[in-house]
Design a protein around this motif. Structure first.
Motif, mmCIF file in Angstrom:
data_model
loop_
_atom_site.group_PDB
_atom_site.id
_atom_site.type_symbol
_atom_site.label_atom_id
_atom_site.label_comp_id
_atom_site.label_asym_id
_atom_site.label_seq_id
_atom_site.Cartn_x
_atom_site.Cartn_y
_atom_site.Cartn_z
ATOM 1 N N HIS A 187 0.853 -1.200 0.000
ATOM 2 C CA HIS A 187 0.000 0.000 0.000
ATOM 3 C C HIS A 187 0.890 1.252 0.000
ATOM 4 N N ASN A 209 0.905 3.868 1.676
ATOM 5 C CA ASN A 209 1.309 4.301 3.019
ATOM 6 C C ASN A 209 2.509 3.513 3.495
ATOM 7 N N LYS A 210 2.493 2.216 3.201
ATOM 8 C CA LYS A 210 3.603 1.381 3.657
ATOM 9 C C LYS A 210 4.843 1.665 2.852
ATOM 10 N N MET A 228 5.618 4.487 1.797
ATOM 11 C CA MET A 228 6.148 5.712 2.370
ATOM 12 C C MET A 228 6.950 5.408 3.638
ATOM 13 N N TRP A 229 6.384 4.508 4.456
ATOM 14 C CA TRP A 229 7.027 4.204 5.744
ATOM 15 C C TRP A 229 8.305 3.399 5.547
ATOM 16 N N PHE A 230 8.268 2.446 4.614
ATOM 17 C CA PHE A 230 9.375 1.496 4.495
ATOM 18 C C PHE A 230 10.322 1.791 3.352
ATOM 19 N N PRO A 239 5.301 -7.625 6.264
ATOM 20 C CA PRO A 239 4.803 -6.249 6.114
ATOM 21 C C PRO A 239 3.290 -6.137 6.186
#
Lengths: 475, 405, 183
Positions: free
Chosen positions: B124, B126-127, B129-131, B201
């Motif tokens: 996704h 968002n993920k 972006m985070w990872f 994840p």
């Protein structure tokens, strides 16, 4: 720097604090605390508060009567919001009760002597709050006269309650909690009832207290077993209080509704309960201190400081929960979780969410300031704000998630009716009324534990201390 | 003062002497495991290495939590093991070095699935972006930097106060530790999300950071108590050991054992009841093959047995029994971390393979040998009981006075 | 005791009154050392060290609580298992019939409830309460035993009891007052 002078003057902060202000002996403690009960003329405020509580209590009776005669349709609950104020208020009340058990059991096990002067009063709050809480699910069943069906008993239908359901867990948790809290409270009261028996003058009063004291004589052998039993009850109450709010959180968390199904719920609910409960202790404790100024030596500013610190700590845990809910909602990338995050921030109830963050997250941070932790008006305002905030938290969890279901066709909007209001306000009257009745008939501060504390202070600080002495060898 | 032989320092020296050979043996075992690992991504090797790292990191970070907590509330409970915790937390720079291979892995598509380009593009936004490896590395650097600076500051002030007895230092520590502890908890939550939770994840559990915090704290308390009770006849511990102290340590372990049980059950019950695929994968992986029996044994060994032993007053009064319980808890913590971490990367449906065992034991020994070497070096340089806080010594004197009366 | 005096004694015991808990502990120690066995101390709060001074020990309550807990645990778990597997098997959510994780909360509550009730009841049973009449209530000033005074009573049941020597002994302990307790 003169090291030696610092050595003795500054070390005091590490020794245990003295939680009794002023000069007291076993005699004065008994006189003052029993005097609050046995005084034939309670202060005027007592009459006002009890009368007010009684009037509002009648609103509750009216609301319950109308509900039972008409049906649960008088509430605002309707699909998709089958759970609404009844569950919000149930969780709110039962959470308030938890501070009592925390103070009486967990702080006892941690040997926090400051608990001794607030535990009795907080335990009474626990019992009354659980009574208010229990009312809601019992009424929400729709046919409260059949509520005994909730308990497993051999019946002609050959059926049992479904013990896989968290709602059935609630039945066991809340009834166990009420029973154990009551036993613990009564056990703690026995020696104090004996004091009242021995101090009262009127034969009828003496007789009633005499019966209630179970013939307590304060024998060393009795005390020995008494303390064993008291400690065991404290030991089981500590995990019990955790389990109760954990099970309440399971009501939500074992389902898969977004905003309900998250693993942080159990500890975050427990912390929230303690947070709300300490706030309620302050909401009632601070006015009591001014109505009965003679107890200020026992509920000192140091107590207020400690309570404010606990409020801050539990408030931070709750705030941590809010942050994680939002973060993991965003992190999950799950459509429904993301919709929940969006709905909280921008949905129809967004102001409730912002108010919640302010009340529980932002405002309590003022407790970092040491001066404010001892400031009575501030603490009173804080306690009210936290009480509102914790109510909002449950509102945010329940109707906000239910009105935004997985399918847009089952979206809705929830608003309470006047009967929701009447019952909620009515239970507050019930609570106030019971609390003031309790103040009149039983000691609000645990007398024998204050004597015990005084004895420990004598060992710690020496006789005739001024409250700020060093602990260096005083026996 | 007693002779050199009866001080804790000599015991710590002996411990230090066997640490490096143990590390050497561990490295060989880990090497054999690496050679036997046929997986192209060397998953067995990497899971073993991460496991070995996490065991000792858990001990150090549990000690960090203990230090923050101790200085916030100034409890007497934790005073006796404070210096051991400080020595543990002082190994954080070493652990940061041990962390570097994982950074290399994150940049080279190893260990973490999100580090692999194919997986990354299916995540996704968002993920994604985070990872990113950059974001992940910067965050990891922040975590380590904060923990190292924070614990160093508190430790330094605590040691300094031994010399100059200035109570202002205690106030300084509290003023830092209270808000600093709040930040520590937040960082630890994110660190566990980044380093462990992200091994899958899709999986998430909002209790996971708190679970690691509570269990690592239990681990640290158990190790501290084990060291104190093992060296109870030697100075300086001999000067403070008395029934109330062992009772406190026992109750502390009992309390956190219950928190472990509570968190573990809550997380399991919620995920198990919800039964959502992206969540229950955590338990599906851990119920495969022999792992389900290991999991059941862990609940018994980590909750039931210590709980029953620790509710008894006799256990808490008898140092030798309590020492056994503390050691037991520490050992089970090490095994539990295996159950927690390795199944993220290794499939156990066909049983536990030999290279997995070799790798896991090897990694724990290899990292642990060097860790223990540094730790015991740290510990023997300091006074193991803070002398600025006389409460423990006073308690001992009171107890002696009353028991001879 | 096996042999009770034929005629019921008019005296229950001799009581000494103190105003300090530490003096009471000392007095209890001396009384025990002097060889008296049937005596008891009375205080308005639990005095730590008093039971030790009297060499009084009773471990029955913790054990009763422990077995109460085990009983509650077995009852809670057994009952749910029996309903779910034998008496009324029902498929809920496609989960197995023996959904043990979902049985834990009620098992826990049952454990706590039975432990608590056992502890509460055994405390009263072992202390012989409720007991509305107690000869000690006849002791002089005894209404202060629940307020600010500490008492030590050597009972006539004691094999070494002798009115004169006991009175003299108690007076030597630093008592404020020594008096007789009518039965």
């Amino acid at each position: 720097m003169a090291i030696n002078s610092i050595d003795s003057s500054k070390r005091t902060r590490l020794v245990p604090q003295n939680f009794i202000d002023g000069e007291h002996s076993y005699t004065t403690i008994s006189e003052i605390l029993a005097g609050v009960v046995l005084n034939p003329k309670p202060p005027t405020v007592w009459f006002v508060a009890t009368g007010l509580g009684f009037c509002v209590l009648n609103v509750m009776l009216l609301a319950v009567t109308y509900l039972v005669l008409t049906g649960t349709g008088v509430w605002g609950n309707n699909q998709p919001t089958a759970w609404a104020w009844d569950i919000v208020n149930f969780v709110w009340w039962i959470g308030i009760g938890h501070a009592g058990t925390l103070i009486s059991a967990i702080l006892l096990l941690m040997r926090q002597s400051w608990r001794n002067s607030i535990n009795r009063f907080a335990e009474a709050m626990t019992i009354f709050a659980v009574m208010c809480a229990g009312l809601y699910p019992l009424l929400h069943t729709g046919r409260p006269w059949l509520d005994y069906w909730l308990f497993p008993y051999a019946n002609t239908l050959g059926m049992w309650p479904q013990t896989r359901s968290p709602l059935e867990w609630d039945v066991f948790a809340v009834s166990t909690y009420f029973t154990i809290s009551l036993l613990f409270w009564f056990l703690g009261l026995i020696p104090d009832i004996a004091t009242l028996r021995d101090r009262s003058q009127h034969p009828l009063v003496k007789c009633i207290y005499g019966l209630a004291s179970m013939g307590w004589i304060g024998s060393a052998k009795h005390w020995f077993r008494y303390e064993q039993a008291y400690n065991i009850l404290a030991g089981i109450s500590a995990p019990l209080v955790l389990s109760v709010h954990t099970i309440v959180s399971f009501d939500f968390a074992v389902g898969i509704v977004p905003g309900w199904h998250t693993t942080i719920f159990p500890p975050y609910f427990v912390a929230g309960a303690v947070f709300a409960g300490f706030a309620m202790v302050l909401t009632f404790g601070l006015p009591l201190r001014s109505v009965y100024p003679q107890i200020k030596d026992f509920i000192t500013e140091k107590h207020l400081d400690w309570m404010a610190k606990i409020l801050l700590a539990t408030g931070l845990i709750v705030f941590y929960g809010y942050i994680l809910e939002m973060f993991y909602g965003w992190y999950s990338g799950n459509t429904y979780e993301l919709a929940l995050v969006y709905n909280r921030l921008f949905g129809p109830y967004k102001w409730f969410y912002y108010a919640l963050i302010f009340c529980n997250g932002i405002f309590p941070q003022l407790c970092w300031v040491p001066q404010l932790r001892r400031n009575v008006p501030f603490l009173f305002v804080l306690s009210i704000i936290v009480g509102i905030g914790m109510w909002l938290e449950r509102f945010v969890i329940i109707p906000m998630s239910l009105t935004r279901d997985f399918l847009t066709s089952s979206w809705g909007y929830y608003a309470p009716t006047e009967w929701d209001w009447a019952l909620f306000i009515g239970t507050m009257g019930f609570f106030v009324f019971l609390l003031f009745m309790f103040i009149k008939v039983l000691p609000i501060i645990n007398i024998f534990e204050m004597r015990d504390l005084l004895m420990k202070n004598h060992h710690q600080f020496g006789h005739g201390h001024d409250g700020h002495e060093n602990s260096e060898e005083a026996h | 003062m007693s002779a050199e032989a009866s001080t804790a320092v000599s015991s710590l020296k002996r411990l230090q002497a066997i640490a490096l050979p143990a590390a050497f043996v561990g490295a060989i075992l880990l090497g054999i495991g690496f050679q036997m690992d046929v997986d192209p991504g060397k998953k067995i090797f990497w899971s073993s290495y991460l496991y070995g790292f996490m065991v000792w990191f858990s001990l150090a970070i549990g000690s960090t939590t203990l230090i923050f907590l101790h200085h916030t509330i100034r409890a007497q409970w934790s005073l006796s093991i404070l210096r051991v915790a400080e020595a543990c937390a002082k190994t954080l720079p070493l652990l940061a070095v041990f962390f570097l291979p994982l950074v290399w892995a994150a940049w080279n598509g190893q260990v973490y699935p999100w580090a692999n380009h194919d997986v990354y593009h299916h995540l996704h936004p968002n993920k994604q972006m985070w990872f990113s490896p950059t974001g992940w590395t910067i965050r990891s650097a922040i975590y380590f930097a904060y923990w190292i600076i924070g614990t160093n500051y508190l430790t330094k002030l605590s040691l300094k106060q031994d010399d100059n007895r200035d109570e202002a230092f205690a106030a300084k520590r509290t003023n830092f530790a209270a808000p600093g502890g709040v930040l520590h908890v937040v960082l630890l939550t994110f660190a566990m999300t980044d380093w462990v939770m992200s091994l899958d994840p899709m999986w998430l559990s909002s209790l996971y950071g708190a679970w690691h915090m509570a269990t690592s704290l239990l681990f640290s308390i158990a190790v501290g108590s084990f060291i104190l009770l093992s060296l109870r006849t030697k100075s300086p511990y001999s000067g403070v050991i008395q029934p109330q102290l062992t009772k406190d340590l026992g109750n502390l372990m009992l309390g956190f054992t219950m928190v472990y049980g509570y968190f573990t059950l809550s997380q399991f019950l919620i995920i198990w009841s919800g039964n959502l695929p992206e969540e229950n994968i955590f338990f599906v992986q851990r119920f495969e093959g022999p792992m389900v029996y290991l999991g059941a044994a862990l609940v018994v060994c980590q909750f039931v047995i210590p709980f029953l032993l620790l509710i008894s007053g006799k256990t808490k009064r008898t140092p030798s029994i309590l020492r056994f319980v503390a050691g037991w808890i520490a050992v089970v913590r090490i095994v539990d971390l295996f159950w927690q971490i390795v199944p993220f990367m290794v499939n156990f449906s066909g049983g536990i393979a030999v290279p997995v065992i070799l790798g896991a034991v090897g990694a724990v020994l290899a990292v642990g040998g060097i860790w223990v070497y540094v730790f015991s070096g740290n510990a023997r340089k300091v006074a193991l009981i803070p002398s600025y806080d006389p409460r423990l010594i006073e308690a001992k004197q009171q107890w002696e006075a009353s028991s001879h009366a | 005791m096996a042999h009770v005096a034929d005629e019921s004694p008019k005296l229950f015991g001799i009581v000494a009154e103190f105003d300090d808990p530490d003096v009471l502990i000392e007095a209890a120690t001396k009384t025990r050392v002097a060889g008296y066995r049937k005596f008891d101390a009375y205080s308005p709060m639990p005095v730590h060290g008093l039971a030790e001074a009297m060499h009084f020990e009773d471990v029955r309550i913790p054990w009763m609580a422990f077995f109460g807990g085990i009983t509650g645990c077995c009852l809670g778990l057994g009952f749910q298992t029996w309903i779910a597997l034998i008496d009324y098997p029902m498929n809920v959510g496609g989960k197995p019939l023996f959904t043990w994780p979902q049985f834990i909360p009620i098992t826990f509550e049952a454990t706590v409830l039975v432990t608590g009730l056992t502890t509460f009841v055994s405390q009263f049973a072992l202390n012989g309460l409720p007991k509305p009449y107690n000869p000690m209530f006849n002791a002089k000033n005894f209404d202060r035993a629940s307020q600010d005074r500490f008492f030590l009573c050597i009972e006539t049941r004691d094999p070494k009891f002798d009115e004169a020597s006991v009175t003299e002994f108690l007076q030597g302990l630093g008592a404020l007052d020594v008096s007789e307790v009518p039965a």
